[in-house]
Each structure stands twice: as structure tokens, then as C-alpha cells.
Scaffold this motif. Sequence first.
Motif, PDB file in Angstrom:
ATOM      1  N   GLY A  57       0.797  -1.221   0.000  1.00 52.35           N
ATOM      2  CA  GLY A  57       0.000   0.000   0.000  1.00 52.35           C
ATOM      3  C   GLY A  57       0.827   1.265   0.000  1.00 52.35           C
ATOM      4  N   GLY A  58       2.080   1.160   0.408  1.00 53.93           N
ATOM      5  CA  GLY A  58       2.923   2.334   0.414  1.00 53.93           C
ATOM      6  C   GLY A  58       3.451   2.658  -0.971  1.00 53.93           C
ATOM      7  N   ARG A  59       3.473   3.919  -1.292  1.00 53.79           N
ATOM      8  CA  ARG A  59       4.196   4.392  -2.469  1.00 53.79           C
ATOM      9  C   ARG A  59       5.151   5.460  -1.949  1.00 53.79           C
ATOM     10  N   CYS A  60       6.358   5.001  -1.631  1.00 55.87           N
ATOM     11  CA  CYS A  60       7.301   5.836  -0.914  1.00 55.87           C
ATOM     12  C   CYS A  60       8.355   6.380  -1.864  1.00 55.87           C
ATOM     13  N   ARG A  73      24.029   3.144  -2.269  1.00 57.78           N
ATOM     14  CA  ARG A  73      23.199   3.224  -1.061  1.00 57.78           C
ATOM     15  C   ARG A  73      21.815   3.730  -1.448  1.00 57.78           C
ATOM     16  N   ILE A  74      20.897   3.617  -0.503  1.00 59.86           N
ATOM     17  CA  ILE A  74      19.509   4.044  -0.694  1.00 59.86           C
ATOM     18  C   ILE A  74      19.144   5.014   0.426  1.00 59.86           C
ATOM     19  N   CYS A  91      10.014   2.090   3.871  1.00 56.86           N
ATOM     20  CA  CYS A  91      10.133   1.091   4.940  1.00 56.86           C
ATOM     21  C   CYS A  91      11.436   0.316   4.755  1.00 56.86           C
ATOM     22  N   LEU A  92      11.645  -0.693   5.595  1.00 57.37           N
ATOM     23  CA  LEU A  92      12.890  -1.453   5.537  1.00 57.37           C
ATOM     24  C   LEU A  92      13.068  -2.184   4.213  1.00 57.37           C
ATOM     25  N   LYS A  93      11.977  -2.557   3.540  1.00 57.04           N
ATOM     26  CA  LYS A  93      12.115  -3.262   2.263  1.00 57.04           C
ATOM     27  C   LYS A  93      12.689  -2.321   1.194  1.00 57.04           C
ATOM     28  N   GLY A  94      12.081  -1.150   1.072  1.00 54.32           N
ATOM     29  CA  GLY A  94      12.566  -0.219   0.068  1.00 54.32           C
ATOM     30  C   GLY A  94      14.004   0.185   0.304  1.00 54.32           C
ATOM     31  N   ALA A  96      16.278  -1.614   1.408  1.00 53.64           N
ATOM     32  CA  ALA A  96      17.171  -2.764   1.168  1.00 53.64           C
ATOM     33  C   ALA A  96      17.187  -3.175  -0.299  1.00 53.64           C
ATOM     34  N   THR A  97      16.756  -2.293  -1.190  1.00 54.09           N
ATOM     35  CA  THR A  97      16.601  -2.665  -2.597  1.00 54.09           C
ATOM     36  C   THR A  97      17.912  -3.095  -3.248  1.00 54.09           C
ATOM     37  N   ARG A  98      19.033  -2.587  -2.792  1.00 52.56           N
ATOM     38  CA  ARG A  98      20.316  -3.040  -3.358  1.00 52.56           C
ATOM     39  C   ARG A  98      20.463  -4.545  -3.228  1.00 52.56           C
ATOM     40  N   ASN A  99      19.891  -5.117  -2.172  1.00 53.10           N
ATOM     41  CA  ASN A  99      19.922  -6.572  -1.997  1.00 53.10           C
ATOM     42  C   ASN A  99      19.279  -7.291  -3.172  1.00 53.10           C
ATOM     43  N   ARG A 100      18.279  -6.666  -3.765  1.00 50.54           N
ATOM     44  CA  ARG A 100      17.558  -7.314  -4.863  1.00 50.54           C
ATOM     45  C   ARG A 100      18.224  -7.062  -6.211  1.00 50.54           C
TER      46      ARG A 100
END
Length: 780
Positions: A57-60, A73-74, A91-94, A96-100
Motif C-alpha cells: 500500500g505504500g508508495r514511498c 546506497r539508498i 520502509c525497511l524493504k525499500g 534494502a533494494t540493493r539486496n535485490r
Amino acid sequence: MSINLNRRAFLKLSGGVAGTVAVSGTWDVLTKEQIASAVTTDEGTQVIPVLCNHNCGGRCQIKAHVKDGVVVRITTDDRPDLENNPQLRACLKGRATRNRIYHPDRLKYPMKRVGKRGEGKFKRITWDEATDLIAKNLKKIVDQYGPHSVYVNYATGDEGAMAGRTSAKRLMNLMGGYLGYYGSYSSACLKYTAPFVTGYRDTNTYQTLHHSKLIILSGFNPAETVFETNSNYYLAKAKKAGAKVIVIDPRYTESAATFGDQWIPIVPATDTALFSAMAYVIITENLHDQAFLDKYTIGFDEEHMPEGVPAGNSYKSYILGTTDGKPKTPEWAAAITGIDANTIINLAREYATTKPAQLLQGLGPQRHAQGESSTRAGIVLAAMTGSIGILGGGWGGGEGGRKLGLDVGELPTGDNPVETQISVFMWTDAVVRGTEMTEKDGVQNGPLKSNLKFMWNLGSNTLVNQHADINKTIKILEDESKLEYIVVSDQFMTPSAKYADILLPSDHAFERYDFGFPWTGEEYILFGNKAVEPPGECKHDYWWMSKVAEKLGLGEKFTEGKTQEDWMKQLVEDAQKADSQFPSWEELKKKGLYRKDTIEYVAFEKEIKDPANNPFQTPSGKIEIFSKTLFDMKNDEIPGVPKYTPAAEGPEDPLKEKYPLQCFGPHIKRRTHSTWDETPWMEEAEPQTMWINPEDAQARGLQDGDKAKVYNDRGALVIPVRVTKRIRPGVVSIPQGAWYTPDDKGVCQRGCINILTSQRPTPLAHGNGQHTNLVQVKKL
């Protein structure tokens, strides 16, 4: 300042945020000293606005710090943080996008299947070979079976304006169309059912929450699932303004821990029984708003029923037991819901007498076997208390559906010549028996002229992982005489990707231009730049789809001479025509965001203030507590008024003798559905575990951290257990989205709940009832 956040600091801060919020109830949780201890500065990088375009639901707003062509970095939104225009923090997922994007397992080259379907054996091929094979097989199948045989599968791995599904739909419409779908895996019952009551689906904005004196979160857990980037901010603001928050959920969620003044642990699939008993208290104690009901509703009592309906069918008659002899008393509901009768009485009184009050219904309860009834029953409670169409009131509805948003489009797909649609949850049936399916099976504008034969599965893990009853699904997919050709585009070898005939490597949102749309209709748009080049031979779906179109003789019609970037520029120009304030292409590239000031939007306000000129969009022009349309269907599971019906595999099913525990699959903060399950940082932030109450654990000899086997007649999985009082006895929860990883006996070693779930659809929407399951648990 540029922020360099390493893994250890990331986990430290993400945990610190959660802990501090739970104690303080504020979002200003990190001091300058805390940040300084975890980050370092780095100069000489280019900061580029990008997108986190997954299905949450977030659009950050997130920003990629790029140096020498690499994201180093992000960071997130650093605009002034204003009370009525707060930052869109990731949030923590966004973060950590470098991980993906730099994950070693990313797909990098087009491949074709060389083993049996599902074995995951592929051979690398060229893009020319891949697009040639797709074009030839697509043409052959369309020529043989017709356009009804082609299906663009439900896909939310990419939610942008240029998502792969839009390219597929555009191509298919040029070829004569395709079989469409309605509904969604997330909110099928809500979307389908709410219009029968109020005419359309709508809800107040979160910005109005601080006007509420009482907020009931019914199966609604925004602290973990993020229904809007700032939904938690607005809940915190409401708390600060003095609102009381009551959480109804089988789990003591992070929302309950953070915001809740009271936790009411309910037995899953019994929300309608609770709402019915609340209605009983409100009616018998004369706490309902009769004037509101008389003016704006139909079907509450026998004096306000549609013509031609036999006596005894009003909602009040059902609640008081006039017809069936079973008054829906708190004691009646207590035996079903597991909630003490006095708790139900007090809840009903508090909801009816606290003005204004907001009942926020989450999407979890409507993903149960009788999900339509709880949605309807919640709306009725709001009507009974006069809470519809007023500031601080409302009946919620999870992700929203508000009549807001900016006039910004996506890649044009054209009109689909095929009018037939199926419920999104019924595609496996359409593969096996499509031509036999009728309206009773969820077919609209049917019949189907062919079973499904060709599948576009682009950015989707619903082919296997997110669909119900995995064992049943893979047997269907393994039979190549049924679904003859499957094209998959993805970033990883997901459980669904293993069933591809052609497997294509997709780029990431950081590697192209795109828009990001907020779920709930907030009036802003995010713009994502192409910050880095994709690895290997990864391509955007539009690029290779244009090659397929060319080989089908439709290249010029498909592209209209435009590249993917050209289409994005066209969308910007169109938006500027609709809104003179909309930024230019260059402005968007620089800022990455266009946002209007937030507003306090009240759903159905005009219908309440001026009903003569703004009737509800229902057959009667009123809120239909009794729906003659549904009543005339003559289906006991779809009554004229919302009634509690015991669910298959619910708490009253005799199958409990064999499988005594109810099992459901909540969304959690470390994943967006199945996206991010492959990401190491997320596993460290929140491992995949099953919650089980100490009573149930003790009876099975389980201790915290033990591995358990969870099973029923459909399949089995292995998962570590978390023994906790934060879940009610008799219930276990397994977070949905873990990647299906079977051993040689077909037992999932990762804990994918859909090895256990049923393909039994809900009765009206033919939607996803995947939260209603009975299982047994034993220690390994």
C-alpha cells in the motif's frame, strides 16, 4: 548529507523504529545522535529519484545514490516534513533494494525449457529465438482455439504504468482480444460486495482519522502491511488527538502493540457473528440511529423493505431471531467467536455511543470462506450508528478505493474485443473446464469458447506460489495438453518461473523510467528514473513484446513508433493537459514526485448531505441493508441481509476432529506478498516462523524455535515455531509469501502456506478464501 547504512545498522535502526513507536506513539523516533552512530557520509555520488513499485500500500519516495554506474546506497524522502504533507518515507524493504538488484541469483538471459514442465531445467537462448518462439506459439494457439484461450495472469510484482501486463494486453487486443478477469487476490469480496450495499466502494481518507473518537481496527494491521505510506502516521495523529483504538484480530499484531488500547482476539472466520451480536445489543438497547436508517437505508426493519419480499426477511428480524428462532445474542456469538459475551456487549455500547467512530475493516477477514458477509455486516453497523458520510466516521475497507487520485495514465492497451471475464481466483478451473463454466462459477458475459491454452505470466508469482492448493495447481500445470504454453518474465527463478516454457529476464524499476501510483487514491504521483543499466541481457517487457508484435506483423501498430521512454513522455504530456500544474519531464526526473496538498475526504458525504440530488448508486437509491438483487439469487450462502454462515474448514466444521487448528496467512513487514523472500536482509529482520499459542504448543511438545510439520489433506510444510501468547489458542498463523521449496516427497521446507490452502472460492465474488484452513501440527 548522504547516508551510508550498512546491514548491521539497517537492522538496528529498523528494530529501533518498531520498538520506539510501540512505546512513544510518535514517528519522530530517531535522534541525530542515533542516526550519526549508524551512518556515514559519502560524497561524489549522484542522487537519483527511483521507484519501489511492488504491490504494497505504500508508495514511498526512495533515492538511489549512484557512483560509477552502481547503486551504492539508498535514502528516502528528505523534503520538509509537514503535518498535513508528511514525508513519504520508505520502509525497511525499500531501503534494502540493493539486496535485490545486485542479488547473485537474478535472471540475466532469456531461456527455454528443456526438461519436463516444473523441473526448472532451462537452456539459454537469444532474444531473437525467444521472441520467435513466443510469436509462433501464440499465433498457433490463437488460430486454433481463438482469443478466449489466452490469459494475462494476475501480476503485481510490478505496479508501474509500464508494467508487463499492459504490454501483453495491448498486443492481445491487436490480435482479437483475450480472456479477462475481475477482482483481485487481495480484495475480491470487498470490491464485489460493497457496491451491493452502497453502490460503489469508497472510504474516508486516513487524513480524517484524527476526527474519530473511537477507531476499531477489524483485521486491519497497517503497522506491518502498510496500506498507505503514512497510514501509521495518521493513526498516531489520531491517538495524539485522543482517539481510542480497539484491535480485533486473532493475533496481537504490531498495530495492536503500537496503537491498541484494547485487543480482542477473535476466532478466524467469525467476524460476521461478532458484528451480528453487536447489532443485537445496539437494537435491544435502542442505541441505533433510527432517523438515519429511515432516511438513508432500506431493509433494516420490516417497515422499510422492498416490495414483494415476504415478511421476516429484514435485518432486524434476523438479528432478533424472529424468523429462525435464534436471537443473535452476545452469548450466541461468544460460543462462535471465542469472545466473552460481556466484551461483546461493551464493544457494541462503546461503538454505538462514541461519536464519531470509525470501523476500519481490513482485507484479512474478507479473504475467508464467507468473506462477503463480514464486509456487508460491517457496513450495516456503520449505518446503524449513523457513521456513514460524516467526518471521523466510515466503515473502512482496507486499501480504500477512494474517488481521488491524479489523472495520470499507463501504457494504453486499447479495447478488449472479448467481453468474457472470469474471477481472478478461478483461472485454474478455466484451464481444466473453461467451456463448462457458467455464471455460477464466476464467469461474466460468458460462456468461454475455449479452455485456457496460453498464459502470459509477467512479474507474477500467482502461477504457483500465491495461488491456493499448490499441489493441485502444479498437477494442472504439468499436463502440457491443458495449458499448452506459458511465457514468464521475472527477475528471479521463482516457484512460478520454474513452470515457464519461455523464461525471460526482467529489468528492475531502478533500470527504467516509470510511474508509481499510490493504492488509496492520494493525490500524488512518484516518478522513477532509470538510474543504472540492467545486468546481463535483462530487458523491459515492452521492449521484447514489441519484437513479438513485429514478428506477428503488428509491430507498427503496437509501438506507434515509440520506445518505452517515449511512451512515458507521452503520459507526462497527457497529464499536463489534464492538470496545468503537472510537472514537465525534466522536473519529474529531478524531483521524482508531484504531490497536491492532502485533503480530508469523506466518502458518501454528498449522498448524506443531499440525497435528493445524490442518491446512492443502488437500485433503491439507498444503502441496501437488504439487497433484493442478492435475495433473488435464491442462494442460501448469499442471503438478502448479511448473516453468519459456518464456513467450510471454519471453527464449526466437523473436520476439526482430524485437523483441530485453524490456520491463516497474515502479511508481514519483511515481504510484499512473495517479493523480498529471496532477500537476505529481510530474513534477518524477520525470519519465516509460525505463531502458535503456548497451550497448543505444550499439547504437542513444542518449544520456541522447534521445527514442526504442518499438514492437512492437501499437503504439508516444515517451519520453525514461535511460541507466543500473541495468538489465541486453537489458531496458528503462517506468514504468506514464502517461496514454495519442496523436498523429494513434496513437503515444503520453506513454509509456504499455499501448500495447505483450498481453491474453494467464496460464494458471491468467487474470490480468494485462502485464510480458512484446518491443519494439524506435530513436532519434528
